[in-house]
Enzyme design. Sequence first.
Site, short mmCIF file in Angstrom:
data_model
loop_
_atom_site.label_atom_id
_atom_site.label_comp_id
_atom_site.label_asym_id
_atom_site.label_seq_id
_atom_site.Cartn_x
_atom_site.Cartn_y
_atom_site.Cartn_z
N ASP A 1 17.90 -50.96 27.84
CA ASP A 1 18.23 -51.30 29.23
C ASP A 1 19.07 -51.16 29.61
OD1 ASP A 1 18.47 -52.55 31.25
OD2 ASP A 1 17.01 -54.39 31.05
N VAL A 2 19.76 -49.68 30.49
CA VAL A 2 20.85 -49.33 31.41
C VAL A 2 21.58 -50.58 31.81
CG1 VAL A 2 20.04 -46.72 31.73
CG2 VAL A 2 20.05 -49.48 33.31
N THR B 1 3.66 -42.87 42.81
CA THR B 1 3.96 -43.21 41.69
C THR B 1 3.94 -45.02 41.02
OG1 THR B 1 6.34 -43.80 41.03
CG2 THR B 1 5.88 -42.00 40.89
N ASP C 1 13.63 -45.44 28.21
CA ASP C 1 13.77 -45.98 28.34
C ASP C 1 13.48 -48.20 28.14
OD1 ASP C 1 11.67 -45.76 31.54
OD2 ASP C 1 11.19 -47.68 30.42
N LYS D 1 21.02 -48.16 46.84
CA LYS D 1 21.45 -46.75 47.05
C LYS D 1 22.56 -46.33 47.44
CE LYS D 1 17.50 -46.45 43.69
NZ LYS D 1 18.40 -45.47 42.17
N TYR E 1 18.28 -52.97 46.94
CA TYR E 1 17.66 -52.14 46.97
C TYR E 1 18.61 -50.85 47.09
CZ TYR E 1 14.58 -47.59 45.17
OH TYR E 1 14.72 -46.46 45.00
N ASN F 1 18.28 -41.60 36.40
CA ASN F 1 17.21 -42.31 37.40
C ASN F 1 16.46 -43.61 37.06
OD1 ASN F 1 14.69 -41.54 38.24
ND2 ASN F 1 14.16 -42.18 36.20
#
Length: 259
Positions: free
Chosen positions: A71-72, A199, A45, A168, A164, A98
């Site tokens: 950080d990806v 969440t 994360d 996706k 986003y 994820n």
Amino acid sequence: MTDHVLADRYAIAGKVALVTGGGAGIGRATARLLGALGATVVVMDRDHALADETVAMLTEAGGQGLALAVDVGDGTGLEAAFETIAAEVGPPQIVVNNAGMAIRAKATEISEADWNQVLSVNLTGMFTVARLAARMMTPNGGGVIVNTASIMGLSGGLYPNVAYQTTKGGVVNMTRALALEWAADGIRVNAIAPTYVNTGFITALTSNPETLKTITDATPLGRLAEPEEIADAIVFLASGAAAMITGTILPIDGGYLAR
């Protein structure tokens, strides 16, 4: 076939599992379930404190975990992280891809910088994680990658959220492409497509009663999903019970996409 052999199809124990975005929400629920089933879980994360909290939960429950602050969107950082994973716990056999972000803005108003930031994390970062994982899995008998897509990758969605939604949609077809490319290497690649999940990721939406009603009215089961319900599907896809499933996008959407 004995009951023991039947149960072994769902076995996770002893595997090394990496969960990106594992510090909260779907990632944390998935890490906890994998840990409860006996996997050694690497929680990645960008927030080190959240990763540490998740690993603390795993160890308190008798599991094993490793927290990494990465950080990806940082490709160099990811390469170093995979080297650390291999050295400390061994190459991952399960990767839950994820980590993600959203910057909600209309297409005519989103800045190029914001657009690029969302693509860097949600698409390029996810691809980089998958590729690094595949390079380790291929010489070690294969493995499983589960990407987090979204109902927004299979529909236009309810709200202006073009960056986003675009990423996706990219995850959906990237999943299919990688599944075909890596099948001969023993690597299965699937994706989940969750609906709105209860969440902190969507607090800006669910804190507005009218917006929340719009979401639940569009969902035939009439509620948000819980992160544990998403984790259940992820772990199924990661298990041997899904050995003949690759290149599939699994909606977990309360019927949203059936409309």
